[in-house]
Scaffold this active site. Sequence first.
Site, PDB file in Angstrom:
ATOM      1  N   GLU A   1       2.767 -33.061 -17.758  1.00 13.45           N
ATOM      2  CA  GLU A   1       3.470 -34.142 -18.187  1.00 13.45           C
ATOM      3  C   GLU A   1       4.556 -34.588 -17.343  1.00 13.45           C
ATOM      4  O   GLU A   1       5.733 -34.980 -17.814  1.00 13.45           O
ATOM      5  CB  GLU A   1       3.806 -33.976 -19.528  1.00 13.45           C
ATOM      6  CG  GLU A   1       2.652 -33.815 -20.591  1.00 13.45           C
ATOM      7  CD  GLU A   1       3.025 -33.945 -21.980  1.00 13.45           C
ATOM      8  OE1 GLU A   1       3.851 -35.010 -22.481  1.00 13.45           O
ATOM      9  OE2 GLU A   1       2.495 -33.679 -22.986  1.00 13.45           O
ATOM     10  N   GLY A   2       4.311 -34.432 -15.976  1.00  4.32           N
ATOM     11  CA  GLY A   2       5.169 -34.850 -14.904  1.00  4.32           C
ATOM     12  C   GLY A   2       5.968 -33.676 -14.712  1.00  4.32           C
ATOM     13  O   GLY A   2       6.610 -33.026 -15.348  1.00  4.32           O
ATOM     14  N   THR A   3       5.747 -33.039 -13.478  1.00  6.70           N
ATOM     15  CA  THR A   3       6.564 -31.897 -12.921  1.00  6.70           C
ATOM     16  C   THR A   3       8.100 -32.055 -12.916  1.00  6.70           C
ATOM     17  O   THR A   3       8.427 -33.062 -12.640  1.00  6.70           O
ATOM     18  CB  THR A   3       6.168 -31.380 -11.518  1.00  6.70           C
ATOM     19  OG1 THR A   3       6.584 -32.531 -10.828  1.00  6.70           O
ATOM     20  CG2 THR A   3       4.288 -31.486 -11.541  1.00  6.70           C
TER      21      THR A   3
END
Length: 607
Positions: free
Chosen positions: A423-425
Amino acid sequence: MSIKSASLIYNATKTASRAFFPNASIRSMSATSFARGIFLGELREDEILPYPDVLSSDQKETLSMMISAGKQFLEEVNDAAANDANESIPDAQLQDMRDLGMYGAMVPGEYGGLEMNNTMYANFGELTGTYDLGLGIHTGAHQSIGYKGILLYGTDEQKQKYLPPLAAGEIFACFCLTEPSSGSDASSIKSRAELSDDGKHYVLNGSKIWISNGGIADIFTVFAQTPVKDQKSGEIKDKITAFIVERSFGGVSHGPPEKKMGIKCSNTAEVYFDNVKVPVENVLGEVGQGFKVSMNILNNGRFGMGACLTGTMKMLIEKATDHANSRKQFVSKLREYKSIQEKIAKMNLLCYANESMAYMLCGNMDKGVKEYQIEAAISKIFASQSAWEVCDETIQILGGAGFMKDVGIERWMRDLRIFRIFEGTNDILKLFIALNGVQDVGNKLKKMQKEKSVGDMLGMVKAKMFGPNPASSPSYSIHKDLSSSVDLLREDIGKFNFAVTERVMQHKKGIIEEQLVLNRIAESAILLQSMAAVISRSTTAAENGDTSQIPMANAWCTDSHVKLTRYIDELSLSNKLISDRDSSLLGIGKESLDKGGYFAKSPLGLQ
């Protein structure tokens, strides 16, 4: 009482507007953001004070019943260790989850959902995070991102068709964005969808990797490049479009379940699309607007992670304190040693700050705040980093026992590792936070530049920072015992604004390449947001007669101020020591990359 029964009671008795839709009964707040304000040296108190209280008495009563039913299920039916060992969730248990209504938490009642608002959903996610993160990923991949696009962008026809079976758990959904050649760079996806000659459908081809629920889903939110005509130039360009794809369309297949480090009971698989005919009415949102759709789905879905991992941290702290209270070493119990007390205190502070930000975020979303992307990214980063740290310290306190599989903490550590990646680094989200804030500073400088010289502009910022009012004092009444923390917050916002402004003026557009600088900016913004959240929460608690949170808020703000002092000092243009160190680190990193690994020669003189 089941979760679904509790929901039916709520829907029958509530007289206000639907909980999922906040615009009818709750005032719409201005489209501003506290996190964006700190980059400009502003303390936007309206965004944080008072601490949000968005649940009606009916909602609180209903949520209590839902939590009770969910806790009973998670304690008596769900077996997290067995799910992990078997790398799956039993079919009978999936049916129990359908019966409990766990697959349609935020779906409006007219489509068969529980109609939770963001705060209710977050609190239920906290419960799941207390017992089984793998199970939480299974349900979250289905509703937080899997069919979230239909909730946010779906037409009435799409909602009527898809939401009822999805909310009932009759079919599962998944979110298909990541590809073999595009991870964090979502705009570089290769999957394509070409409009047919008759204009009735798109032909979709491509593959997606690491898709949660990919092997069990029947509904896929898919993103693909589509040729779009530019309205101004008439030129045909590739732009991303979002689609609702059914497995029944044909041409959809998946690979075997991936073997993962953690969250093993959730299904993760590669998904393939081979000449899939997708009807034009299954475009989600507008043609060519798929990147925006994907980012808004992820932004909207991130709010739940902070609350989920609050549950995890509370559980881990309980295990650590139980051990420290009972384990005896060197005559005394572990609890008597100051180093253990310090560890437990820091774990509590991390959990408190995380919980404060998580529920401020979802509460403001329920109040109608539209600008929350930076706050959501901050919450996701802080939650995933803090939970990892708390888990690590729990294992340290338990010692050898913490390393043993039967104790169960090692499973939590394996499960937690993914939260800093998906979900987005965190690395990319830090750049997202910093660049959004830096852009606001740049825009402000452009306006000032018309009337002031560079020296005048910095002088104005410095005067604001060191003057009597570095960031305006909040007009909202703050508890007197929190005044020192408020002063630290105001001071740090002013210094942060000056440091960021200096860097923007130095690098201009080139700041996008200064990732070490941007990381420090992001870390500073995260700490400032956390300070504001704990001050707001503890103030509201004190107003309601609970002053016990004030020492935690003050301790957190002091600790954050110490860290901020270091970050802001490192951002200073005059800090040549840090500048030289950064250059040295980058040189070492490049040399290691060039030589394919560790390059220092053995101290023994061996090859």
